[in-house]
Design a protein around this motif. Structure first.
Motif, PDB file in Angstrom:
ATOM      1  N   ALA A  74      16.836  19.990  -0.974  1.00 43.15           N
ATOM      2  CA  ALA A  74      17.952  19.282  -1.941  1.00 43.15           C
ATOM      3  C   ALA A  74      18.831  18.748  -1.256  1.00 43.15           C
ATOM      4  CB  ALA A  74      18.750  20.820  -2.430  1.00 43.15           C
ATOM      5  N   ASP A  75      19.071  18.775  -0.036  1.00 38.58           N
ATOM      6  CA  ASP A  75      19.915  17.963   0.846  1.00 38.58           C
ATOM      7  C   ASP A  75      19.203  16.716   0.990  1.00 38.58           C
ATOM      8  OD1 ASP A  75      22.194  17.725   2.330  1.00 38.58           O
ATOM      9  OD2 ASP A  75      20.913  17.473   4.079  1.00 38.58           O
ATOM     10  N   ALA A  76      17.809  16.602   1.285  1.00 39.44           N
ATOM     11  CA  ALA A  76      17.178  15.423   1.532  1.00 39.44           C
ATOM     12  C   ALA A  76      17.340  14.655   0.506  1.00 39.44           C
ATOM     13  CB  ALA A  76      15.812  15.493   2.144  1.00 39.44           C
ATOM     14  N   VAL A  77      16.943  15.039  -0.943  1.00 40.02           N
ATOM     15  CA  VAL A  77      16.644  14.490  -2.203  1.00 40.02           C
ATOM     16  C   VAL A  77      18.481  13.765  -2.330  1.00 40.02           C
ATOM     17  CG1 VAL A  77      16.531  14.403  -4.298  1.00 40.02           C
ATOM     18  CG2 VAL A  77      14.780  15.644  -3.122  1.00 40.02           C
ATOM     19  N   GLN A  78      19.260  14.440  -2.459  1.00 42.29           N
ATOM     20  CA  GLN A  78      20.584  13.790  -2.665  1.00 42.29           C
ATOM     21  C   GLN A  78      21.107  12.883  -1.581  1.00 42.29           C
ATOM     22  OE1 GLN A  78      23.409  17.077  -2.212  1.00 42.29           O
ATOM     23  NE2 GLN A  78      25.275  15.772  -2.939  1.00 42.29           N
ATOM     24  N   ASN A  79      20.716  12.657  -0.278  1.00 43.48           N
ATOM     25  CA  ASN A  79      21.238  11.765   0.608  1.00 43.48           C
ATOM     26  C   ASN A  79      20.057  10.843   0.873  1.00 43.48           C
ATOM     27  OD1 ASN A  79      23.986  13.173   0.906  1.00 43.48           O
ATOM     28  ND2 ASN A  79      22.583  14.909   1.477  1.00 43.48           N
ATOM     29  N   PHE A  80      18.881  11.221   0.491  1.00 48.50           N
ATOM     30  CA  PHE A  80      18.063   9.947   1.071  1.00 48.50           C
ATOM     31  C   PHE A  80      18.238   8.733   0.692  1.00 48.50           C
ATOM     32  CE2 PHE A  80      13.598   8.049   0.881  1.00 48.50           C
ATOM     33  CZ  PHE A  80      13.164   8.487   2.228  1.00 48.50           C
ATOM     34  N   PRO A  81      18.152   7.907   1.791  1.00 44.13           N
ATOM     35  CA  PRO A  81      18.189   6.440   1.542  1.00 44.13           C
ATOM     36  C   PRO A  81      16.891   5.829   0.932  1.00 44.13           C
ATOM     37  CG  PRO A  81      17.743   6.609   3.685  1.00 44.13           C
ATOM     38  CD  PRO A  81      17.646   8.043   2.925  1.00 44.13           C
ATOM     39  N   PHE A  82      16.675   5.665  -0.435  1.00 46.41           N
ATOM     40  CA  PHE A  82      15.341   5.464  -1.189  1.00 46.41           C
ATOM     41  C   PHE A  82      14.920   4.037  -0.715  1.00 46.41           C
ATOM     42  CE2 PHE A  82      16.586   9.188  -3.462  1.00 46.41           C
ATOM     43  CZ  PHE A  82      15.534   9.695  -3.616  1.00 46.41           C
ATOM     44  N   ARG A  83      16.026   3.340  -0.454  1.00 45.32           N
ATOM     45  CA  ARG A  83      15.488   1.658   0.168  1.00 45.32           C
ATOM     46  C   ARG A  83      14.614   1.665   1.152  1.00 45.32           C
ATOM     47  NH1 ARG A  83      20.665   2.770   1.375  1.00 45.32           N
ATOM     48  NH2 ARG A  83      21.605   1.710  -0.438  1.00 45.32           N
ATOM     49  N   MET A  84      14.532   2.793   2.142  1.00 42.31           N
ATOM     50  CA  MET A  84      13.566   2.804   3.199  1.00 42.31           C
ATOM     51  C   MET A  84      12.304   3.134   2.776  1.00 42.31           C
ATOM     52  SD  MET A  84      15.210   2.845   6.169  1.00 42.31           S
ATOM     53  CE  MET A  84      16.723   3.167   6.971  1.00 42.31           C
ATOM     54  N   LEU A  85      12.030   3.472   1.463  1.00 40.30           N
ATOM     55  CA  LEU A  85      10.587   3.435   1.217  1.00 40.30           C
ATOM     56  C   LEU A  85      10.117   2.077   1.297  1.00 40.30           C
ATOM     57  CD1 LEU A  85      10.849   5.967  -1.985  1.00 40.30           C
ATOM     58  CD2 LEU A  85      10.350   6.639   0.336  1.00 40.30           C
ATOM     59  N   GLY A  86      10.569   1.278   1.462  1.00 39.59           N
ATOM     60  CA  GLY A  86      10.256  -0.102   1.284  1.00 39.59           C
ATOM     61  C   GLY A  86       9.167  -0.353   2.474  1.00 39.59           C
ATOM     62  N   PHE A  87       9.396   0.591   3.618  1.00 41.63           N
ATOM     63  CA  PHE A  87       8.338   0.494   4.581  1.00 41.63           C
ATOM     64  C   PHE A  87       6.710   0.982   4.117  1.00 41.63           C
ATOM     65  CE2 PHE A  87       6.291   3.133   8.018  1.00 41.63           C
ATOM     66  CZ  PHE A  87       6.047   2.179   8.999  1.00 41.63           C
ATOM     67  N   GLY A  88       6.809   1.734   3.231  1.00 42.50           N
ATOM     68  CA  GLY A  88       5.526   2.109   2.545  1.00 42.50           C
ATOM     69  C   GLY A  88       4.759   0.790   1.816  1.00 42.50           C
ATOM     70  N   LEU A  89       5.763  -0.022   1.390  1.00 41.18           N
ATOM     71  CA  LEU A  89       4.900  -1.223   0.781  1.00 41.18           C
ATOM     72  C   LEU A  89       4.127  -1.824   1.529  1.00 41.18           C
ATOM     73  CD1 LEU A  89       8.006  -2.097  -1.441  1.00 41.18           C
ATOM     74  CD2 LEU A  89       6.158  -0.738  -2.051  1.00 41.18           C
ATOM     75  N   ILE A  90       4.464  -1.997   2.971  1.00 36.82           N
ATOM     76  CA  ILE A  90       3.458  -2.604   3.777  1.00 36.82           C
ATOM     77  C   ILE A  90       2.181  -2.103   3.818  1.00 36.82           C
ATOM     78  CG2 ILE A  90       3.071  -3.547   6.245  1.00 36.82           C
ATOM     79  CD1 ILE A  90       6.074  -2.839   6.610  1.00 36.82           C
ATOM     80  N   TYR A  91       1.798  -1.171   3.965  1.00 33.94           N
ATOM     81  CA  TYR A  91       0.591  -0.461   3.942  1.00 33.94           C
ATOM     82  C   TYR A  91       0.071  -0.436   2.354  1.00 33.94           C
ATOM     83  CZ  TYR A  91       2.158   1.394   8.266  1.00 33.94           C
ATOM     84  OH  TYR A  91       2.509   1.422   9.644  1.00 33.94           O
ATOM     85  N   ALA A  92       0.591  -0.359   1.396  1.00 35.17           N
ATOM     86  CA  ALA A  92       0.381  -0.613  -0.030  1.00 35.17           C
ATOM     87  C   ALA A  92      -0.314  -2.099  -0.036  1.00 35.17           C
ATOM     88  CB  ALA A  92       1.339  -0.514  -1.058  1.00 35.17           C
ATOM     89  N   TRP A  93       0.525  -3.140   0.437  1.00 36.56           N
ATOM     90  CA  TRP A  93       0.082  -4.333   0.233  1.00 36.56           C
ATOM     91  C   TRP A  93      -1.315  -4.503   1.504  1.00 36.56           C
ATOM     92  CZ3 TRP A  93      -1.176  -7.505   4.820  1.00 36.56           C
ATOM     93  CH2 TRP A  93      -1.490  -8.658   4.320  1.00 36.56           C
ATOM     94  N   SER A  94      -1.420  -3.719   2.312  1.00 40.98           N
ATOM     95  CA  SER A  94      -2.655  -4.087   3.231  1.00 40.98           C
ATOM     96  C   SER A  94      -3.849  -3.370   2.305  1.00 40.98           C
ATOM     97  CB  SER A  94      -2.639  -3.496   4.430  1.00 40.98           C
ATOM     98  OG  SER A  94      -3.657  -3.161   5.274  1.00 40.98           O
ATOM     99  N   TYR A  95      -3.824  -2.197   1.524  1.00 38.04           N
ATOM    100  CA  TYR A  95      -4.617  -1.510   0.887  1.00 38.04           C
ATOM    101  C   TYR A  95      -5.116  -2.447  -0.211  1.00 38.04           C
ATOM    102  CZ  TYR A  95      -6.741   1.847  -2.184  1.00 38.04           C
ATOM    103  OH  TYR A  95      -7.490   2.321  -3.235  1.00 38.04           O
ATOM    104  N   CYS A  96      -4.132  -3.230  -0.823  1.00 39.33           N
ATOM    105  CA  CYS A  96      -4.431  -3.861  -2.115  1.00 39.33           C
ATOM    106  C   CYS A  96      -5.194  -5.065  -1.853  1.00 39.33           C
ATOM    107  CB  CYS A  96      -3.038  -3.973  -2.977  1.00 39.33           C
ATOM    108  SG  CYS A  96      -2.451  -2.607  -3.738  1.00 39.33           S
ATOM    109  N   VAL A  97      -4.724  -5.753  -0.723  1.00 41.41           N
ATOM    110  CA  VAL A  97      -5.448  -7.150  -0.289  1.00 41.41           C
ATOM    111  C   VAL A  97      -6.992  -6.896   0.051  1.00 41.41           C
ATOM    112  CG1 VAL A  97      -5.365  -8.890   1.337  1.00 41.41           C
ATOM    113  CG2 VAL A  97      -3.364  -8.067   0.441  1.00 41.41           C
ATOM    114  N   TRP A  98      -7.017  -5.672   0.923  1.00 40.43           N
ATOM    115  CA  TRP A  98      -8.382  -5.479   1.440  1.00 40.43           C
ATOM    116  C   TRP A  98      -9.490  -4.557   0.890  1.00 40.43           C
ATOM    117  CZ3 TRP A  98      -8.243  -9.703   4.087  1.00 40.43           C
ATOM    118  CH2 TRP A  98      -7.401 -10.020   5.011  1.00 40.43           C
TER     119      TRP A  98
END
Length: 504
Positions: free
Chosen positions: A15-39
């Protein structure tokens, strides 16, 4: 009873993590999403939407350039962080996006135009993602380590979502979507950086006193482990006699990532810290099962092998990032240096696996290599490499949970590893100084308790776990302590305690 208490703590952390989680940090996962989608997804094939780029000339050229880019990043990191170079924040996303567009246009070209576009696409897709990964890691090294242990596993949720949605898009829409991924990641990176600088995201408290570098032998061991997991793991799909359709491989990839993410998040929620040794032991099982499943000529087992491998690859990526972030926080070395070394091992392993894989597959198809014997050799080689895991490295293992404070108000005492190991006079002197300062500043009982732990150099995650408090509660108490003491960091607090006279 203990199990119920553990579950309650886990739910409280969730509950504490969801309430205070900086969701903009999920942008890190988009790099691996890009790699997967390209190749791995045929989204960029504008002509037929049927052929992934993995294994193509472009993929091979990019796969050679990427480890070189990692080495260059590590060389830069010997003197400074890549994040200190402001143009890097635009360069990384721009190169990855440019490489995506060039890759999409490549099938329609021939002759010199094809060669020129191939070179541009290879350089851009080889360097761009490395720059982005290094920049994100530099940011992770600046924030609270407990928050990093939540962010890194959770960021792969973004990878999973993209892996689920983008294969259903085709043509120009797919190219635009995949091109946008590194640009969005770069924008979220800059937003997260501003949040850290503005104090909206909990920063890491440097406590000083450690000007050395990480143990070179342990770093070498980690390098070899990462190289071996990726290199041997990428060979396993070629050992099997069964070829899976692209659609089945995509589904297996998503299921594997989902399991790895669930495992990592469970460890974050129900344990004090992520013990990388424990997490590595967990991923050795799916690695072995992946090799066993590949030994049989069965489509279902081949798909299951793919699932297991994606659990392994996601898990080892999380381990690698956390390990090198911890090293950079504990030593004087830069995150750029450490992550450059780690990613070099990962990408080199991938290159080795996929270069030698087709040779093994051809030998299997020709009957000159026995599949079951080869799988046993793979398992044996992997087990041998696991023997060099840097288990005694503090950054690899979980941090200890002992605590020792003596509060006159409550009269409650507890022992610590430091109290046992250090001379009694020195420990008492430290506590007397800290307690006198706490009274001088007018701290409450709880603030005094936290003040004593900070005076011993304890981190915020340690304090949260030791006192069973939420992240927000600890942050609030520390802010009040700093305000009452007229300081701004844990280092200034340590200086205050050290400067206190023995007569206090």
């Amino acid at each position: 009873m203990a199990s119920k208490d553990s579950d309650k703590k886990g739910l409280t952390r969730l509950a504490d993590a969801v309430q205070n989680f900086p969701f903009r940090m999920l942008g890190f996962g988009l790099i691996y999403a890009w790699s997967y989608c390209v190749w791995d997804v045929p989204s960029l094939d504008l002509a037929s939407h049927a052929t992934p780029l993995h294994g193509s000339d472009l993929w091979l050229a990019s796969a050679v350039i990427t480890p070189i880019a990692c080495i260059l990043a590590a060389a830069i990191g010997r003197k400074r962080e890549l994040s200190d170079l402001k143009p890097a924040y635009a360069l990384g996303p721009a190169l990855a996006a440019l490489g995506t567009l060039c890759a999409a246009l490549l099938p329609g070209l021939s002759g010199p135009g094809y060669s020129a576009m191939l070179a541009i696409a290879a350089i851009a897709t080889g360097i761009g993602p490395v720059v982005l990964i290094v920049l994100w890691t530099c940011l992770f090294a600046r924030i609270d380590s407990g928050l990093v242990e939540t962010i890194v596993p959770a960021s792969f949720v973004a990878t999973l979502v993209c892996a689920f949605l983008i294969p259903n898009i085709s043509g120009i829409a797919a190219v635009v979507t995949v091109t946008a991924l590194p640009l969005i990641s770069g924008a979220l990176l800059k937003a997260a950086k501003r949040s850290v600088e503005a104090g909206r995201i909990e920063a890491n408290d440097p406590i000083g006193g450690n000007a050395g570098a990480g143990n070179p032998l342990n770093i070498a061991r980690a390098f070899i482990i990462i190289l071996a997991v990726y290199g041997i793991g990428c060979l396993i799909p070629y050992v099997t006699q069964t070829e899976l359709p692209v659609g089945i491989e995509t589904q297996a990839t998503m299921v594997g990532m989902l399991f790895a993410i669930a495992l990592s998040i469970a460890i974050v929620l129900f344990s004090r810290h992520i013990d990388l040794s424990a997490l590595f032991r967990w991923i050795t099982a799916p690695f072995v099962f992946a090799a066993i499943c590949a030994a049989f000529d069965n489509a279902q087992l081949a798909a299951l092998s793919n699932v297991f491998l994606n659990i392994v690859f996601t898990g080892i990526e999380i381990i690698m990032i956390l390990y090198f972030v911890r090293l950079s926080q504990k030593t004087s070395r830069t995150a750029t240096l450490y992550i450059g070394i780690g990613e070099c091992a990962a990408y080199t392993g991938v290159l080795i696996g996929y270069v030698f894989g087709p040779m093994i597959f051809a030998a299997v198809q020709a009957g000159s290599v026995d599949v079951k014997s080869t799988c046993l050799l793979v398992i044996g080689a992997f087990i041998l490499f696991t023997l060099i895991v840097p288990s005694r490295d503090e950054a690899w293992s979980s941090q200890p949970g002992e605590i020792g404070v003596l509060l006159p108000e409550s009269g409650a005492a507890a022992t610590t590893t430091e109290a046992v190991a250090a001379p009694a006079k020195e420990v008492v002197s430290l506590e007397m100084r800290a307690l006198a300062l706490a009274r001088e500043f007018g701290l409450s009982n709880r603030e005094t308790e936290i003040f004593l732990l900070l005076a011993r150099g304890r981190s915020r995650p340690y304090i949260r776990d030791a006192l069973v408090l939420s992240k927000n509660t600890v942050a609030t108490h520390i802010r009040h302590i700093y305000e009452k003491a007229g300081i701004h960091s844990q280092q200034e607090l340590l200086d205050l305690v050290e400067a206190a006279t023995d007569s206090i």
